[in-house]
Design a protein around this motif. Sequence first.
Motif, PDB file in Angstrom:
ATOM      1  N   LEU A  89       0.816  -1.200   0.000  1.00 45.91           N
ATOM      2  CA  LEU A  89       0.000   0.000   0.000  1.00 45.91           C
ATOM      3  C   LEU A  89       0.855   1.259   0.000  1.00 45.91           C
ATOM      4  O   LEU A  89       1.941   1.284   0.577  1.00 45.91           O
ATOM      5  CB  LEU A  89      -0.901   0.046   1.240  1.00 45.91           C
ATOM      6  CG  LEU A  89      -1.900  -1.093   1.430  1.00 45.91           C
ATOM      7  CD1 LEU A  89      -2.481  -1.034   2.827  1.00 45.91           C
ATOM      8  CD2 LEU A  89      -3.010  -1.002   0.388  1.00 45.91           C
ATOM      9  N   GLY A 127      -9.823   7.101   0.453  1.00 46.95           N
ATOM     10  CA  GLY A 127     -10.174   5.971   1.295  1.00 46.95           C
ATOM     11  C   GLY A 127     -10.777   6.334   2.633  1.00 46.95           C
ATOM     12  O   GLY A 127     -11.439   5.512   3.260  1.00 46.95           O
ATOM     13  N   LEU A 161      -3.325   0.874  -3.972  1.00 40.85           N
ATOM     14  CA  LEU A 161      -2.883  -0.507  -3.900  1.00 40.85           C
ATOM     15  C   LEU A 161      -1.684  -0.676  -4.836  1.00 40.85           C
ATOM     16  O   LEU A 161      -1.821  -0.581  -6.054  1.00 40.85           O
ATOM     17  CB  LEU A 161      -4.007  -1.465  -4.290  1.00 40.85           C
ATOM     18  CG  LEU A 161      -4.988  -1.863  -3.167  1.00 40.85           C
ATOM     19  CD1 LEU A 161      -5.697  -0.655  -2.591  1.00 40.85           C
ATOM     20  CD2 LEU A 161      -6.003  -2.874  -3.681  1.00 40.85           C
ATOM     21  N   LEU A 213      -5.211  -7.011  -0.982  1.00 40.92           N
ATOM     22  CA  LEU A 213      -6.538  -7.579  -0.740  1.00 40.92           C
ATOM     23  C   LEU A 213      -6.465  -8.781   0.197  1.00 40.92           C
ATOM     24  O   LEU A 213      -7.419  -9.052   0.941  1.00 40.92           O
ATOM     25  CB  LEU A 213      -7.201  -7.962  -2.055  1.00 40.92           C
ATOM     26  CG  LEU A 213      -7.579  -6.785  -2.967  1.00 40.92           C
ATOM     27  CD1 LEU A 213      -8.213  -7.291  -4.250  1.00 40.92           C
ATOM     28  CD2 LEU A 213      -8.516  -5.802  -2.265  1.00 40.92           C
ATOM     29  N   ARG A 258      -6.265  -7.944   4.435  1.00 36.69           N
ATOM     30  CA  ARG A 258      -7.403  -7.563   5.269  1.00 36.69           C
ATOM     31  C   ARG A 258      -8.413  -8.708   5.326  1.00 36.69           C
ATOM     32  O   ARG A 258      -8.305  -9.683   4.581  1.00 36.69           O
ATOM     33  CB  ARG A 258      -8.073  -6.293   4.746  1.00 36.69           C
ATOM     34  CG  ARG A 258      -8.547  -6.343   3.306  1.00 36.69           C
ATOM     35  CD  ARG A 258      -9.671  -5.349   3.045  1.00 36.69           C
ATOM     36  NE  ARG A 258     -10.893  -5.729   3.747  1.00 36.69           N
ATOM     37  CZ  ARG A 258     -12.029  -5.011   3.719  1.00 36.69           C
ATOM     38  NH1 ARG A 258     -12.085  -3.892   3.017  1.00 36.69           N
ATOM     39  NH2 ARG A 258     -13.090  -5.426   4.381  1.00 36.69           N
ATOM     40  N   LEU A 273     -10.490   0.442  -6.201  1.00 30.67           N
ATOM     41  CA  LEU A 273     -10.109  -0.503  -5.156  1.00 30.67           C
ATOM     42  C   LEU A 273      -9.489   0.229  -3.966  1.00 30.67           C
ATOM     43  O   LEU A 273      -9.723  -0.130  -2.809  1.00 30.67           O
ATOM     44  CB  LEU A 273      -9.120  -1.528  -5.703  1.00 30.67           C
ATOM     45  CG  LEU A 273      -9.710  -2.732  -6.442  1.00 30.67           C
ATOM     46  CD1 LEU A 273      -8.599  -3.638  -6.946  1.00 30.67           C
ATOM     47  CD2 LEU A 273     -10.669  -3.519  -5.559  1.00 30.67           C
ATOM     48  N   GLY A 274      -8.689   1.262  -4.241  1.00 26.98           N
ATOM     49  CA  GLY A 274      -8.118   2.050  -3.157  1.00 26.98           C
ATOM     50  C   GLY A 274      -9.174   2.764  -2.349  1.00 26.98           C
ATOM     51  O   GLY A 274      -9.117   2.817  -1.117  1.00 26.98           O
ATOM     52  N   TYR A 279     -10.971   0.127  -0.196  1.00 30.47           N
ATOM     53  CA  TYR A 279     -10.131  -0.828   0.511  1.00 30.47           C
ATOM     54  C   TYR A 279     -10.335  -0.827   2.029  1.00 30.47           C
ATOM     55  O   TYR A 279     -10.397  -1.889   2.655  1.00 30.47           O
ATOM     56  CB  TYR A 279      -8.655  -0.558   0.189  1.00 30.47           C
ATOM     57  CG  TYR A 279      -7.718  -1.534   0.854  1.00 30.47           C
ATOM     58  CD1 TYR A 279      -7.618  -2.842   0.398  1.00 30.47           C
ATOM     59  CD2 TYR A 279      -6.956  -1.159   1.952  1.00 30.47           C
ATOM     60  CE1 TYR A 279      -6.773  -3.759   1.015  1.00 30.47           C
ATOM     61  CE2 TYR A 279      -6.106  -2.064   2.573  1.00 30.47           C
ATOM     62  CZ  TYR A 279      -6.017  -3.361   2.101  1.00 30.47           C
ATOM     63  OH  TYR A 279      -5.194  -4.256   2.716  1.00 30.47           O
ATOM     64  N   PHE A 301     -16.799  -5.822   1.815  1.00 23.42           N
ATOM     65  CA  PHE A 301     -15.738  -4.840   1.963  1.00 23.42           C
ATOM     66  C   PHE A 301     -16.001  -3.836   3.085  1.00 23.42           C
ATOM     67  O   PHE A 301     -15.122  -3.056   3.433  1.00 23.42           O
ATOM     68  CB  PHE A 301     -15.539  -4.077   0.651  1.00 23.42           C
ATOM     69  CG  PHE A 301     -14.492  -4.664  -0.254  1.00 23.42           C
ATOM     70  CD1 PHE A 301     -13.277  -4.035  -0.450  1.00 23.42           C
ATOM     71  CD2 PHE A 301     -14.732  -5.862  -0.913  1.00 23.42           C
ATOM     72  CE1 PHE A 301     -12.314  -4.579  -1.283  1.00 23.42           C
ATOM     73  CE2 PHE A 301     -13.782  -6.414  -1.749  1.00 23.42           C
ATOM     74  CZ  PHE A 301     -12.567  -5.779  -1.936  1.00 23.42           C
TER      75      PHE A 301
END
Length: 409
Positions: free
Chosen positions: A112, A131, A302, A309, A312, A363-364, A367, A397
């Motif tokens: 990250l 985020g 990411l 992924l 977490r 995705l970031g 996340y 998520f």
Amino acid sequence: MTTEPRVLRPDDWDVWYATLERAFGGLAEAPEERELWRALTETERSLGVWEDGRCVGTAGAFSFRMTVPGGAAVPAAGVTMVSVAATHRRRGVLTSLMRRQLDDVRALGEPLAVLTASEPAIYGRFGYGIGTYQLGATVDTSRVTLPRLPDEDGLRLRFAEPAEVRVECEALYARVVPERPGMIARGPGWERLPLLDPEGGRGGGSPLQCVLAERDGVPVGYARYHNKPSWEAQGPNGVVTLRDLEAVEPAAYAALWRFLFDLDLTSTVVVRNRPVDDAWQYLVSDVRRSLLTSRDSLHVRLVDVGAALAARTYRTPVDVVFDVVDAFCPWNTGRWRLSGDAEGAVCARTEDPADLRLSVRELGAAYLGGTGLGALAAAGRVTEVRAGALARATTAFGSDLAPWLPHGF
């Protein structure tokens, strides 16, 4: 000129940092502030672009461990001190710095990268998504009250010099870090940051003050703040500005907030950075007179999709194939199968058909669990390929607590 960054040499720090100060307006920082950032700078992770002996671009990174959903402390590069001289804009300087930096982060095995943005529009093209958000408020404490909780019996509040109870406060901070995604463990030297108190940063208020909550002599919470006295014709109208507040039990938390609301000769509490789900909102008598605001805070990137992924956990079982686009870090582009639950996860490349299509930026954003994949899909930034996959992934998520970055870097 060449835009090739090079690693900072320790004896170049003053010139490098002066370049950063000029880019952010040219006002010199207080000596104690400058000295702290010099001590915290990891020169081996700091980059500069130079032309004819002059520094025209800067970027650095701190070696952090950040809490992710599930409580793990995951290595994360804390991107910082990014600037480009006004004379060298739009020449590829920032792109070269971001390119070198993310390559270095990948080489170090950090999944990250995170940053706080002076201008949020800048970093999306490098794969960063928002985020976390932070809550602000301006509370009219002449008209807003907080109740007393039954468990407050036995609590004692006392004033303490901030430096004298630094160890106790840092221990309390360390206890809450694993509970909330986005929080950063403070390594050696970082315990000085919450106590940094240059006069120019007080907004006309008092030197930093601290009140400690204790139960049976054991610290269970603290609040640090500035108090700015003011008088009008109608009477005192002082302002309390909260710096930070942590507590390990609800009663201490409520007692500290009520202390701030009830300070003599004041009528306003200003809050600048709290979690968006901070509990005091649900205790106040009138939330409308608390003037809540929200703004972006931590931007998440990411660097290694699979490792990030898998680091977490997930609120509900999930088995989803992401088709990821990452133009700036093409090693992430392609399909990834994520399988996991509340106990752990694995994520690896796959040739299976995609369930969801999105960029690494989305995705970031999702996340840490504060931004839903469903909300991003509604904005046209995530495409559902297999019916039902979006809802299941959105739920998985999520985070029980809103992610939050308690302080900048």
